[in-house]
Design a protein around this motif. Structure first.
Motif, PDB file in Angstrom:
ATOM      1  N   VAL A 157      11.799  19.169   5.849  1.00  0.00           N
ATOM      2  CA  VAL A 157      11.795  20.504   5.253  1.00  0.00           C
ATOM      3  C   VAL A 157      13.173  21.150   5.268  1.00  0.00           C
ATOM      4  CG1 VAL A 157      11.236  21.790   7.364  1.00  0.00           C
ATOM      5  CG2 VAL A 157      10.453  22.659   5.161  1.00  0.00           C
ATOM      6  N   ASN A 158      14.031  20.723   6.197  1.00  0.00           N
ATOM      7  CA  ASN A 158      15.394  21.257   6.268  1.00  0.00           C
ATOM      8  C   ASN A 158      16.412  20.391   5.529  1.00  0.00           C
ATOM      9  OD1 ASN A 158      14.958  23.624   7.896  1.00  0.00           O
ATOM     10  ND2 ASN A 158      14.476  22.233   9.574  1.00  0.00           N
ATOM     11  N   GLY A 159      15.913  19.378   4.822  1.00  0.00           N
ATOM     12  CA  GLY A 159      16.801  18.562   4.002  1.00  0.00           C
ATOM     13  C   GLY A 159      17.466  17.404   4.713  1.00  0.00           C
ATOM     14  N   TYR A 160      16.992  17.057   5.926  1.00  0.00           N
ATOM     15  CA  TYR A 160      17.605  15.954   6.667  1.00  0.00           C
ATOM     16  C   TYR A 160      16.889  14.636   6.379  1.00  0.00           C
ATOM     17  CZ  TYR A 160      19.626  19.884   9.221  1.00  0.00           C
ATOM     18  OH  TYR A 160      20.272  21.044   9.545  1.00  0.00           O
ATOM     19  N   GLY A 161      17.007  14.136   5.148  1.00  0.00           N
ATOM     20  CA  GLY A 161      16.412  12.853   4.805  1.00  0.00           C
ATOM     21  C   GLY A 161      14.902  12.909   4.693  1.00  0.00           C
ATOM     22  N   ALA A 162      14.271  11.754   4.892  1.00  0.00           N
ATOM     23  CA  ALA A 162      12.814  11.653   4.777  1.00  0.00           C
ATOM     24  C   ALA A 162      12.294  10.687   5.830  1.00  0.00           C
ATOM     25  CB  ALA A 162      12.419  11.177   3.383  1.00  0.00           C
ATOM     26  N   GLY A 163      11.008  10.800   6.121  1.00  0.00           N
ATOM     27  CA  GLY A 163      10.372   9.890   7.063  1.00  0.00           C
ATOM     28  C   GLY A 163      10.117   8.535   6.415  1.00  0.00           C
ATOM     29  N   ASP A 164       9.373   7.680   7.114  1.00  0.00           N
ATOM     30  CA  ASP A 164       9.097   6.320   6.643  1.00  0.00           C
ATOM     31  C   ASP A 164       7.618   6.155   6.316  1.00  0.00           C
ATOM     32  OD1 ASP A 164      11.779   5.755   7.201  1.00  0.00           O
ATOM     33  OD2 ASP A 164      11.298   5.114   9.256  1.00  0.00           O
ATOM     34  N   LEU A 165       7.324   5.115   5.539  1.00  0.00           N
ATOM     35  CA  LEU A 165       5.940   4.705   5.295  1.00  0.00           C
ATOM     36  C   LEU A 165       5.659   3.505   6.190  1.00  0.00           C
ATOM     37  CD1 LEU A 165       3.230   4.663   3.843  1.00  0.00           C
ATOM     38  CD2 LEU A 165       4.322   3.461   1.933  1.00  0.00           C
ATOM     39  N   LEU A 166       4.737   3.667   7.131  1.00  0.00           N
ATOM     40  CA  LEU A 166       4.395   2.601   8.072  1.00  0.00           C
ATOM     41  C   LEU A 166       3.120   1.906   7.601  1.00  0.00           C
ATOM     42  CD1 LEU A 166       4.969   4.611  11.383  1.00  0.00           C
ATOM     43  CD2 LEU A 166       6.619   3.219  10.117  1.00  0.00           C
ATOM     44  N   VAL A 167       3.241   0.609   7.333  1.00  0.00           N
ATOM     45  CA  VAL A 167       2.098  -0.184   6.877  1.00  0.00           C
ATOM     46  C   VAL A 167       1.541  -0.944   8.081  1.00  0.00           C
ATOM     47  CG1 VAL A 167       1.289  -1.951   5.289  1.00  0.00           C
ATOM     48  CG2 VAL A 167       3.140  -0.403   4.600  1.00  0.00           C
ATOM     49  N   TYR A 168       0.356  -0.574   8.499  1.00  0.00           N
ATOM     50  CA  TYR A 168      -0.283  -1.173   9.660  1.00  0.00           C
ATOM     51  C   TYR A 168      -1.184  -2.312   9.178  1.00  0.00           C
ATOM     52  CZ  TYR A 168      -3.142  -1.445  13.917  1.00  0.00           C
ATOM     53  OH  TYR A 168      -3.803  -1.876  15.040  1.00  0.00           O
ATOM     54  N   VAL A 169      -0.762  -3.551   9.428  1.00  0.00           N
ATOM     55  CA  VAL A 169      -1.490  -4.724   8.931  1.00  0.00           C
ATOM     56  C   VAL A 169      -2.638  -5.069   9.875  1.00  0.00           C
ATOM     57  CG1 VAL A 169      -1.314  -7.146   8.264  1.00  0.00           C
ATOM     58  CG2 VAL A 169       0.620  -5.605   7.859  1.00  0.00           C
ATOM     59  N   GLN A 170      -3.818  -5.213   9.295  1.00  0.00           N
ATOM     60  CA  GLN A 170      -4.992  -5.615  10.074  1.00  0.00           C
ATOM     61  C   GLN A 170      -5.641  -6.818   9.391  1.00  0.00           C
ATOM     62  OE1 GLN A 170      -7.405  -2.287  11.793  1.00  0.00           O
ATOM     63  NE2 GLN A 170      -6.263  -1.035  10.324  1.00  0.00           N
ATOM     64  N   VAL A 171      -5.779  -7.887  10.143  1.00  0.00           N
ATOM     65  CA  VAL A 171      -6.408  -9.105   9.617  1.00  0.00           C
ATOM     66  C   VAL A 171      -7.911  -8.944   9.711  1.00  0.00           C
ATOM     67  CG1 VAL A 171      -6.611 -11.599   9.823  1.00  0.00           C
ATOM     68  CG2 VAL A 171      -4.407 -10.491  10.305  1.00  0.00           C
ATOM     69  N   TRP A 172      -8.559  -9.057   8.561  1.00  0.00           N
ATOM     70  CA  TRP A 172     -10.011  -8.856   8.500  1.00  0.00           C
ATOM     71  C   TRP A 172     -10.737 -10.134   8.906  1.00  0.00           C
ATOM     72  CZ3 TRP A 172     -13.401  -5.144   8.452  1.00  0.00           C
ATOM     73  CH2 TRP A 172     -14.721  -5.421   8.115  1.00  0.00           C
ATOM     74  N   ILE A 173     -11.539 -10.029   9.965  1.00  0.00           N
ATOM     75  CA  ILE A 173     -12.340 -11.155  10.447  1.00  0.00           C
ATOM     76  C   ILE A 173     -13.770 -10.985   9.943  1.00  0.00           C
ATOM     77  CG2 ILE A 173     -13.128 -12.449  12.460  1.00  0.00           C
ATOM     78  CD1 ILE A 173     -10.086 -12.388  12.124  1.00  0.00           C
ATOM     79  N   PRO A 174     -14.260 -11.937   9.131  1.00  0.00           N
ATOM     80  CA  PRO A 174     -15.630 -11.797   8.608  1.00  0.00           C
ATOM     81  C   PRO A 174     -16.659 -11.869   9.736  1.00  0.00           C
ATOM     82  CG  PRO A 174     -14.726 -13.958   8.062  1.00  0.00           C
ATOM     83  CD  PRO A 174     -13.604 -13.162   8.623  1.00  0.00           C
ATOM     84  N   LYS A 175     -17.709 -11.069   9.624  1.00  0.00           N
ATOM     85  CA  LYS A 175     -18.754 -11.029  10.655  1.00  0.00           C
ATOM     86  C   LYS A 175     -19.861 -12.044  10.385  1.00  0.00           C
ATOM     87  CE  LYS A 175     -17.895  -6.133  11.593  1.00  0.00           C
ATOM     88  NZ  LYS A 175     -18.467  -4.757  11.573  1.00  0.00           N
ATOM     89  N   HIS A 176     -19.987 -12.442   9.134  1.00  0.00           N
ATOM     90  CA  HIS A 176     -21.047 -13.391   8.775  1.00  0.00           C
ATOM     91  C   HIS A 176     -20.469 -14.482   7.883  1.00  0.00           C
ATOM     92  CE1 HIS A 176     -23.932 -10.494  10.372  1.00  0.00           C
ATOM     93  NE2 HIS A 176     -23.360  -9.559   9.614  1.00  0.00           N
ATOM     94  N   LEU A 177     -20.817 -15.752   8.155  1.00  0.00           N
ATOM     95  CA  LEU A 177     -20.351 -16.892   7.374  1.00  0.00           C
ATOM     96  C   LEU A 177     -21.549 -17.703   6.889  1.00  0.00           C
ATOM     97  CD1 LEU A 177     -17.453 -18.233   9.652  1.00  0.00           C
ATOM     98  CD2 LEU A 177     -17.202 -16.902   7.561  1.00  0.00           C
ATOM     99  N   ASN A 178     -21.427 -18.272   5.663  1.00  0.00           N
ATOM    100  CA  ASN A 178     -22.472 -19.214   5.239  1.00  0.00           C
ATOM    101  C   ASN A 178     -22.183 -20.573   5.877  1.00  0.00           C
ATOM    102  OD1 ASN A 178     -20.503 -20.570   3.657  1.00  0.00           O
ATOM    103  ND2 ASN A 178     -20.898 -19.190   1.905  1.00  0.00           N
TER     104      ASN A 178
END
Length: 385
Positions: free
Chosen positions: A328-349
């Motif tokens: 807000v005071n013009g000192y640059g900008a923050g970052d975009l943090l991408v939080y990676v989560q590996v999806w583990i399936p709960k049911h398999l054929n």
């Protein structure tokens, strides 16, 4: 227009200064640059006003908190009233009564500079507080808002004077138009002169013989106004901006109050805000985590495609620098943090289960974490550093 100096710098105190230290520093500056000690010195007068403005903010816990968090942008003009719209020199002089522990008009009570200054004050209208909800897009880029508010406005019949005619406005007989009454009291230090607001005219110096029939002598009636104002990029929920002079009108042609705009944030459906950083949770499949892939990441200005390296572990944080919320005071900008989560399936054929069972036998699927991956708390610390 000259850039405002830091309020702590103006008073010569640190951000950790106590309320008493701030008060003491202001008193020292006020005595040094008081107009009666520096007649005709415009620079001293400006420093006097600057010190009063700084004290007005730093002595008020709410204003101080906003200033510490957002700087001058967080005040939105709220503190800029001394010597400008919203406050007069008399308002500053009235503040000396609180600082020096008495009802002194300037330094007149000490028999010193100038021999006594009138404490007659210009009437000021009350402030109006509204809440404005902003989307993340509006916060990222700044926005101009237009609102219609109901407020007290100047009476059109008497032009805000409160009297039926000019002849009905009379000089107060009690204070003879000064707005103050003076008393001389005997103290252990000798005689001391004090001043207080006239109880008859309430400090206005005038009385009304026949009130205006439309406003009953107040000079005010209920009305409405459509107001436009700009909100800078990077504001946060709870921040308060001030639109000077757009509050309720004051009695008898005094100074209007301010419009106080309290910021609220709308929740974004995909991005979460943490200060100036944005956080996005990206879910990927087990095969994509193993083999690597590309993924689209939402931002306020559209989609970004990023690369997911082979062997990416669940919990990994990818930092896109400068893609967060602008300061807000013009000192640059923050970052975009991408939080990676590996999806583990709960049911398999049965077929998928057979494939996984076969992979289980491979030595490649035996956990072999590096020392860096073992230390969970270090990873969490780096995530937000």
């Amino acid at each position: 227009m000259a850039e405002k100096r830091d309020y702590y710098e103006v008073l010569g105190v640190s951000k950790q200064a106590s309320a008493e230290e701030i008060k003491k520093a202001y008193r020292k500056m006020a005595i040094r640059y008081h107009p009666d000690k520096n007649p005709g010195d415009k620079e001293a007068e400006e420093k006097f006003k600057e010190a009063a403005e700084a004290y007005d903010v730093l002595s008020n816990p709410d204003k101080k908190q906003r200033y510490d968090q957002f700087g001058h942008a967080g005040m939105g003009g709220a503190a800029g009233g001394f010597g400008g719209a919203g406050f007069s020199m008399d308002d500053i002089f009235s503040q000396f009564g609180d600082i020096f522990g008495g009802h002194f008009g300037g330094f007149g009570g000490f028999g010193g500079f100038g021999g006594g200054r009138s404490t007659k004050r210009t009437p000021r209208g009350s402030d109006i507080r509204i809440r404005v909800k902003l989307s993340l897009e509006e916060i990222m880029h700044g926005v101009e808002k237009k609102v219609k508010i109901t407020k007290m406005v100047q009476c059109s019949e008497c032009s805000g004077k409160g009297a039926k005619s000019e002849a009905d406005i009379q000089t107060c007989n009690h204070c003879h138009g000064s707005g103050v009454v003076t008393q001389v009291v005997q103290t252990m230090l000798g005689q001391m002169q004090t001043q207080g607001v006239c109880p008859v005219c309430k400090g206005e110096g005038k009385t009304i013989k026949t009130p205006c029939p439309k406003c009953s002598g107040s000079g005010l009636v209920k009305g409405s106004e459509e107001i436009s104002f700009k909100i800078p990029a990077g504001v946060a929920g709870g921040m308060q901006l001030t639109v000077s002079g757009k509050g309720n009108a004051a009695k008898q042609g005094g100074i209007n109050g301010d419009l106080l705009v309290v910021i609220e944030e709308e929740e974004h459906k995909e991005l979460q805000r943490d200060g100036n950083d944005l956080i996005y949770s990206l879910f990927i499949s087990v095969p994509d985590a193993i083999l690597g892939t590309t993924a689209e990441i939402p931002t306020v200005d559209g989609k970004l495609r990023i690369k997911i390296e082979p062997g990416t572990q669940s919990g990994k944080v990818l930092r896109l620098r400068g893609k967060g919320v602008p300061d807000v005071n013009g000192y640059g900008a923050g970052d975009l943090l991408v939080y990676v989560q590996v999806w583990i399936p709960k049911h398999l054929n049965s077929d998928d289960k057979a494939v996984v069972e076969k992979l289980k036998e491979s030595s490649s699927f035996s956990p072999k974490p590096t020392s860096d991956e073992k230390n969970f708390f270090d990873r969490i610390k780096r995530m937000f550093s």
